[in-house]
Design a protein around this motif. Structure first.
Motif, PDB file in Angstrom:
ATOM      1  N   ILE A  11      34.251  36.018  43.167  1.00  0.00           N
ATOM      2  CA  ILE A  11      34.693  37.426  43.186  1.00  0.00           C
ATOM      3  C   ILE A  11      35.681  37.580  42.038  1.00  0.00           C
ATOM      4  O   ILE A  11      36.822  37.133  42.125  1.00  0.00           O
ATOM      5  N   ALA A  45      38.147  41.127  34.528  1.00  0.00           N
ATOM      6  CA  ALA A  45      37.582  40.957  33.189  1.00  0.00           C
ATOM      7  C   ALA A  45      36.095  41.297  33.178  1.00  0.00           C
ATOM      8  O   ALA A  45      35.593  41.924  32.230  1.00  0.00           O
ATOM      9  N   ASP A  94      35.870  33.936  34.426  1.00  0.00           N
ATOM     10  CA  ASP A  94      35.938  35.412  34.411  1.00  0.00           C
ATOM     11  C   ASP A  94      34.980  35.997  33.380  1.00  0.00           C
ATOM     12  O   ASP A  94      34.625  37.184  33.483  1.00  0.00           O
TER      13      ASP A  94
HETATM   14  C1  LIP Z   1      41.235  38.205  37.436  1.00  0.00           C
HETATM   15  C2  LIP Z   1      40.776  38.642  36.055  1.00  0.00           C
HETATM   16  C3  LIP Z   1      41.674  39.750  35.544  1.00  0.00           C
HETATM   17  C4  LIP Z   1      43.078  39.259  35.401  1.00  0.00           C
HETATM   18  C5  LIP Z   1      43.555  38.760  36.761  1.00  0.00           C
HETATM   19  C6  LIP Z   1      42.636  37.671  37.316  1.00  0.00           C
HETATM   20  P1  LIP Z   1      40.222  36.881  39.540  1.00  0.00           P
HETATM   21  O1  LIP Z   1      40.391  37.193  37.937  1.00  0.00           O
HETATM   22  O2  LIP Z   1      39.486  39.121  36.085  1.00  0.00           O
HETATM   23  O3  LIP Z   1      41.202  40.222  34.304  1.00  0.00           O
HETATM   24  O4  LIP Z   1      43.878  40.318  34.943  1.00  0.00           O
HETATM   25  O5  LIP Z   1      44.849  38.269  36.648  1.00  0.00           O
HETATM   26  O6  LIP Z   1      42.643  36.524  36.503  1.00  0.00           O
HETATM   27  O7  LIP Z   1      41.410  36.061  39.909  1.00  0.00           O
HETATM   28  O8  LIP Z   1      40.181  38.162  40.270  1.00  0.00           O
HETATM   29  O9  LIP Z   1      38.953  36.108  39.606  1.00  0.00           O
END
Ligand code: LIP
Length: 256
Positions: free
Chosen positions: A82, A183, A207
């Motif tokens: 997720i 991301a 990500d």
């Molecule tokens: C998230 C990233 C996001 C970043 C968060 C976190 P997760 O991943 O997609 O861009 O700002 O700090 O790393 O933890 O939801 O897989």
């Protein structure tokens, strides 16, 4: 292989949806400051890893929630069960399952599935990028007057570094920003022409592996040197359409 991975991503999304909307007590844990993991992240990763291992037994697997299997094929599936866990916990729709294939030191194929939106993006290598089975449209040329860039900063990134990046975006590039908190979703917005690029700092390989493979098929370049990158390290990078990257000041292409 492509159909198998897409159906694994869809089923993984259905598992996550069954947990969506649960009360945080006993379900959400903190991994660090503003960094969350839920029972759903672990259940979905366990499902994906089991399915990938059965379908591609020679391949390695590397997942956000701790899965690490070394393979014999030289290929590794890089998995975020997720991406956007924070949004998932808060009840938003900006989260997605992300399954990317890393082969020959490159993102080679990817599938991302945003279950609340029921949007599945797939592509990479010689596979054209598709959204829900339909080929992605060509991206519009960069028009500074309606310029938009996504931003993502992991909570461990020092505030001074984040402000420096924002200062460059507002003062030098002179475009507006969007921050989805995931991301995958921010890169999804680049792939569908809603933004021109994305600046990520402190972002992990899981990500972005899938989306980078997809984006490369539509001419969006990301300045990640995968040969020099440990899959466990935090990444700082910029992705963008050719016109957007040309509009950037040179120093922005250096680490933020
Ligand atoms: C998230 C990233 C996001 C970043 C968060 C976190 P997760 O991943 O997609 O861009 O700002 O700090 O790393 O933890 O939801 O897989």
């Amino acid at each position: 292989m492509y159909d198998v991975v897409q159906s694994i991503a869809r089923e993984a999304g259905e598992i996550a949806l069954r947990h969506f909307g649960r009360s945080p007590e006993g379900f959400v844990e903190s991994k660090g400051h503003l960094d969350l993991v839920t029972e759903a992240d672990r259940a979905v990763e366990q499902f994906i890893v089991g399915e990938l291992a059965a379908a591609f037994p020679a391949d390695g697997i590397f997942g956000e929630e701790g899965s690490a299997r070394s393979g014999t094929s030289g290929r590794t599936w890089v998995v975020d069960p997720i991406d956007g866990t924070f949004n998932f916990v808060r009840g938003g729709d900006q989260w997605a399952v992300s399954i990317g294939l890393f082969a020959n030191d490159r993102p080679a194929y990817g599938v991302t599935y945003a279950p609340v939106r029921n949007d599945l993006l797939a592509g990479g290598g010689d596979q054209a990028a598709t959204l829900n089975g339909i080929r992605l449209k060509a991206l519009p040329p960069f028009a500074p007057g309606i310029g938009l860039v996504g931003v993502g900063f992991h909570p461990v990134i020092p505030i001074s570094d984040r402000l420096r990046a924002l200062n460059i975006i507002f003062s030098d590039v002179k475009v507006d920003i969007r921050a989805s908190g995931a991301a995958t979703i921010s890169l999804f917005e680049v792939a569908t022409g809603l933004t021109d690029g994305y600046i990520g700092s402190g972002i992990s390989s899981w990500d972005v592996m899938a989306m980078v493979a997809i984006l490369e098929t539509i001419g969006v370049h990301c300045n990640i040197d995968w040969k020099a990158t440990d899959l466990a390290s935090k990444l700082q990078f910029i992705c963008g359409t050719p016109g957007f990257l040309r509009a950037l000041p040179r120093d922005l292409l250096q680490p933020l």
